[in-house]
Structure formats: structure tokens, C-alpha cells
Design a protein around this motif. Structure first.
Motif: not given
Length: 188
Positions: A16-27
Motif C-alpha cells: 500500500k505504501f508503494a503504489p507502483k509495486d501494488w499495481h505490478n503485483y495485482l495489475r
């Protein structure tokens, strides 16, 4: 019983604190995910029993999205989700069906009239310089565990069992037609 400590849900709390990583994880971004979760929760929520705690809608949806995003096998997903492959074999198809049910009303708008199809062709010509184009098509093999007794019916040229997802999109990448369910021995 160890799902609370070792599940991918703990990772999502950190992402949640790294939106780009969140997006990468769940697309998808967190806002879109939460909206989808609220839409599918009534269809995928199960009751706890005296035997065990039910897999939450949050865990069900994230496991399904990871499966769709990565094509990982149920056997591989069990390590990050802490859900058995047998349970994933029920959870993922049920969640996919729920996603389809909630999105088909407002988000899957297929062209019905000649004017709508002409409008798609106009967008393709203006944006991509493809006159008279009504859609871009692509297929993808989705790995499955084949039903017992199916033999090589679902066996594809990649050496795996699969079903084919075929999608057509308009010039703005909006899905205008999709088909899923053709056995994997048929090519894309």
C-alpha cells in the motif's frame, strides 16, 4: 491456520505504501481493486464454520488476480496464498465467474448496432491509421487442471493443458468481445 501470518495479504498491506509495486503485483491500482472487491464480495463471501475459518473475499480475489496475472499453477500459488491447490481449484473459477457477473452489466458493452461498429472503425482509422478495422484480436492459453477422463482434449502445443481466451478490443483498448472455453488443443 497459518494463513494469517504467511499469506500474501501481509505483503499487500506493505505494498500500500508503494503504489507502483501494488499495481505490478495485482495489475491494477488499489482504488480499482477496492471497487472490484466491494462488487464481488456478496458473491464470493463464505461463512466460517466450527471446523475452520472461511477464506475471505480479499484473499479469494487477490489469489484469482495473481493467477490471472502470472499464469502460475495452483501448486505454485499455494506457497504465497497459503491456500491448498484443491481449494484454489474451486476458489479461482468461482471468483472469475463472480467478476464476470458484476462487470458484464456496466463494463462489457459490446457493439450492438451498425452505427456503433462504424464508430469503432472510425476510431481505428483516426488513431491507428487502420481503415475499416473493427477490432484487434488476440488469444491466450489459460492453464487448467484438466477434468478426469479428458485425455489430450485440453493438451496444447506448449505441452500444457489449457483453455483459450480470445479477446477483441477497440482502438482505445476497451473489450468489445470475449470468448473463453475452447479447448487448448485448438490454437490461438
Amino acid at each position: 491456520m497459518k494463513r494469517e501470518h504467511y499469506s500474501h495479504i501481509n505483503l499487500l498491506n506493505e505494498l500500500k505504501f508503494a503504489p507502483k509495486d501494488w499495481h505490478n503485483y495485482l495489475r491494477m491500482n488499489e482504488e480499482t481493486y477496492l471497487k472490484l472487491l466491494s462488487m464481488v464480495t456478496p458473491l464470493i463471501k463464505k461463512q466460517d464454520t466450527v471446523m475452520r475459518k472461511a477464506v475471505s473475499p480479499h484473499e479469494r480475489l487477490t489469489a484469482t488476480l495473481r493467477f490471472l496475472a502470472t499464469e502460475r499453477s495452483y501448486e505454485d500459488l499455494k506457497f504465497t496464498t497459503i491456500i491448498s491447490p484443491q481449494a484454489l481449484g474451486v476458489i479461482i473459477p468461482d471468483t472469475c465467474e463472480a467478476i464476470y457477473k458484476v462487470l458484464r452489466k456496466d463494463y462489457f458493452k459490446f457493439p450492438q448496432t451498425e452505427d456503433e461498429r462504424k464508430n469503432i472503425a472510425k476510431h481505428f482509422e483516426n488513431r491507428w491509421n487502420f481503415p475499416h478495422c473493427l477490432g484487434a484480436i488476440d488469444g491466450k492459453h489459460i492453464d487448467i487442471i484438466p477434468p478426469s477422463g479428458s485425455g489430450s482434449y485440453f493438451y496444447n502445443y506448449k505441452g500444457r493443458h489449457s483453455m483459450v481466451l480470445l479477446v477483441t478490443v477497440d482502438a482505445r483498448y476497451q473489450i468489445i468481445m470475449c470468448s473463453f472455453g475452447v479447448n487448448g488443443m485448438i490454437s490461438d
